[in-house]
Scaffold this active site. Structure first.
Site, PDB file in Angstrom:
ATOM      1  N   THR A 180      45.838 -14.502  16.764  1.00  0.00           N
ATOM      2  CA  THR A 180      46.978 -15.699  16.933  1.00  0.00           C
ATOM      3  C   THR A 180      46.047 -16.924  16.687  1.00  0.00           C
ATOM      4  O   THR A 180      44.946 -17.176  16.912  1.00  0.00           O
ATOM      5  CB  THR A 180      47.312 -15.769  18.481  1.00  0.00           C
ATOM      6  OG1 THR A 180      48.350 -14.570  18.781  1.00  0.00           O
ATOM      7  CG2 THR A 180      48.076 -17.077  18.525  1.00  0.00           C
ATOM      8  N   ARG A 208      59.106  -6.084  19.046  1.00  0.00           N
ATOM      9  CA  ARG A 208      58.375  -6.732  20.186  1.00  0.00           C
ATOM     10  C   ARG A 208      58.389  -8.153  19.946  1.00  0.00           C
ATOM     11  O   ARG A 208      57.676  -8.695  18.845  1.00  0.00           O
ATOM     12  CB  ARG A 208      57.067  -6.098  20.325  1.00  0.00           C
ATOM     13  CG  ARG A 208      56.224  -6.751  21.513  1.00  0.00           C
ATOM     14  CD  ARG A 208      55.229  -7.579  21.011  1.00  0.00           C
ATOM     15  NE  ARG A 208      54.301  -7.940  22.093  1.00  0.00           N
ATOM     16  CZ  ARG A 208      53.449  -8.902  21.892  1.00  0.00           C
ATOM     17  NH1 ARG A 208      53.276  -9.716  20.859  1.00  0.00           N
ATOM     18  NH2 ARG A 208      52.622  -9.284  22.850  1.00  0.00           N
ATOM     19  N   VAL A 209      58.492  -9.230  20.907  1.00  0.00           N
ATOM     20  CA  VAL A 209      58.067 -10.450  20.747  1.00  0.00           C
ATOM     21  C   VAL A 209      57.345 -10.878  22.007  1.00  0.00           C
ATOM     22  O   VAL A 209      57.457 -10.482  22.875  1.00  0.00           O
ATOM     23  CB  VAL A 209      59.375 -11.400  20.818  1.00  0.00           C
ATOM     24  CG1 VAL A 209      59.095 -12.773  20.718  1.00  0.00           C
ATOM     25  CG2 VAL A 209      60.437 -10.974  19.807  1.00  0.00           C
ATOM     26  N   GLY A 210      56.143 -11.700  21.363  1.00  0.00           N
ATOM     27  CA  GLY A 210      55.118 -11.916  22.629  1.00  0.00           C
ATOM     28  C   GLY A 210      55.042 -13.371  22.989  1.00  0.00           C
ATOM     29  O   GLY A 210      56.377 -13.782  23.136  1.00  0.00           O
ATOM     30  N   ASP A 211      54.317 -13.985  23.459  1.00  0.00           N
ATOM     31  CA  ASP A 211      54.349 -15.349  24.237  1.00  0.00           C
ATOM     32  C   ASP A 211      54.427 -16.192  23.194  1.00  0.00           C
ATOM     33  O   ASP A 211      54.874 -17.597  23.395  1.00  0.00           O
ATOM     34  CB  ASP A 211      53.113 -15.455  24.932  1.00  0.00           C
ATOM     35  CG  ASP A 211      51.852 -15.502  24.300  1.00  0.00           C
ATOM     36  OD1 ASP A 211      51.534 -14.412  23.101  1.00  0.00           O
ATOM     37  OD2 ASP A 211      50.956 -16.138  24.382  1.00  0.00           O
ATOM     38  N   THR A 231      46.235 -17.703  23.540  1.00  0.00           N
ATOM     39  CA  THR A 231      45.995 -16.462  22.644  1.00  0.00           C
ATOM     40  C   THR A 231      45.430 -15.594  23.432  1.00  0.00           C
ATOM     41  O   THR A 231      44.873 -15.599  24.502  1.00  0.00           O
ATOM     42  CB  THR A 231      44.973 -16.823  21.496  1.00  0.00           C
ATOM     43  OG1 THR A 231      44.792 -15.510  20.749  1.00  0.00           O
ATOM     44  CG2 THR A 231      43.785 -17.336  22.041  1.00  0.00           C
ATOM     45  N   GLY A 232      45.973 -14.306  23.430  1.00  0.00           N
ATOM     46  CA  GLY A 232      45.736 -13.133  24.150  1.00  0.00           C
ATOM     47  C   GLY A 232      46.902 -12.185  24.490  1.00  0.00           C
ATOM     48  O   GLY A 232      47.798 -12.120  23.672  1.00  0.00           O
ATOM     49  N   GLY A 234      49.898 -11.113  25.218  1.00  0.00           N
ATOM     50  CA  GLY A 234      51.071 -11.976  25.408  1.00  0.00           C
ATOM     51  C   GLY A 234      51.998 -11.802  26.584  1.00  0.00           C
ATOM     52  O   GLY A 234      52.733 -12.737  27.096  1.00  0.00           O
TER      53      GLY A 234
END
Ligand code: ASP
Length: 317
Positions: A180, A208-211, A231-232, A234
């Site tokens: 990220t 899949r959708v992250g943060d 970043t990390g 999510g």
């Protein structure tokens, strides 16, 4: 981890992902090339801030450089899904008005952060996803590319390693998964902005959708409080709503940015997540904490700039 500046002029922070980044892992040439691209990202954003330009333009410009670089998990060089496909997520937020824009699950938009900005400025919505986002980007005249443009040999090898480890139930290394890119800025007028862009996780499930595109979780900006980019892991950032959480701790509890960020990092760990974030406060205070061995990061302020990779690198800007 804290850089305070009472004069509160413009400041730009960037990150290129947090993870198990160990000294000696990359060749000296590769490490130098990564530092060079981090510096180019700072330069792109700082040129705008130094000319009195808006924080919003600066964070978009800084993120675009890292999206175009093969070294970071965003745009060209993004992590691949379990099907070996590209699904980018990105968002941007303007601290002046809390206007926000995001795209998720796109695989053809060359610079997702610019598509996120177009969503913010040219639609009544906050997020567009997948085919709809690509259709919108095309109509707006943003460059679309064939998906192969985003692929790099390193990401294909990382996917193979992660999938081989999954088959044998072996532990995967963070290095193969994390990534990220992001930027936060405070401009000469005191306005804040944040932007974040990612390929997500190697071997993530399609869809899949992250943060990263979730306002408040991976990106947040409000002139009264902070600008944040994470970043990390999510899923943990989403559960902790970490960007907005820090803003609340500062605004409602009167905590210092350093204390609020420390608490958020503790909460990230308590949720089982690793990672890091960059935050600039309304007064120009800057923090870049992470609970991973390293985080690609940089700061520009007052015409001086510095980049760092490893946990014990000191940023003096
Ligand atoms: N936060 C990103 C995501 O979960 C990945 C990362 O920063 O490593 O999609």
């Amino acid at each position: 981890m804290t850089t305070k500046h009472p004069d509160a002029g413009p400041v730009l922070l960037i990150h290129g992902g947090a993870g198990a980044i160990q000294k000696g892992e990359a060749t000296p040439e590769r490490e130098a090339a990564i530092r060079k691209d981090l510096t180019r990202s700072l330069d792109a954003g700082w040129a705008i801030l130094a000319a009195g330009g808006p924080a919003l333009d600066a964070v978009e410009a800084a993120v675009r450089v890292m999206e175009d670089s093969p070294f970071f998990n965003a745009g060209h060089g993004a992590a691949l899904t379990s099907e070996g496909t590209i699904e980018h997520d990105s968002s941007i937020m303007d601290g002046r008005t809390r206007a926000a824009g995001a795209v998720s699950g796109t695989s053809r938009i060359r610079n997702p952060v610019s598509a996120a900005r177009a969503v913010m400025e040219r639609t009544p919505h906050v997020m567009l996803t997948a085919a709809g986002a690509e259709q919108f980007a095309r109509e707006q005249g943003l460059p679309l590319v064939a998906p192969w443009y985003f692929f790099t040999p390193e990401r294909l090898q990382a996917l193979e390693r992660v999938q081989a480890a999954r088959r044998t139930a072996a532990a995967t290394t963070e290095k193969d998964r994390h990534g990220t890119v992001g930027a936060v800025a405070r401009d000469a007028a005191g306005h804040l902005a944040a932007a974040t862009s990612t390929g997500g996780y190697a071997d993530k499930m399609p869809g899949r959708v992250g943060d990263t595109p979730i306002i408040g979780a991976g990106t947040y900006a409000h002139d009264a409080t902070i600008a944040f980019s994470g970043t990390g892991h999510g899923e943990s950032f989403i559960k902790g709503v970490l960007g907005h959480r820090i803003a609340c701790l500062v605004e409602l509890k009167g905590m210092s940015l350093a204390d609020a960020s420390r608490q958020a990092l503790d909460e990230l760990a308590a949720l089982g997540g690793s990672g890091g974030f960059i935050v600039v406060g309304a007064d120009g205070t800057a923090v870049l904490p992470h609970n991973t061995p390293g985080m690609y990061r940089g700061i520009a302020r007052g015409g001086r700039k510095a980049v760092a990779i490893f946990g014990d690198d000191v940023l003096d800007a």
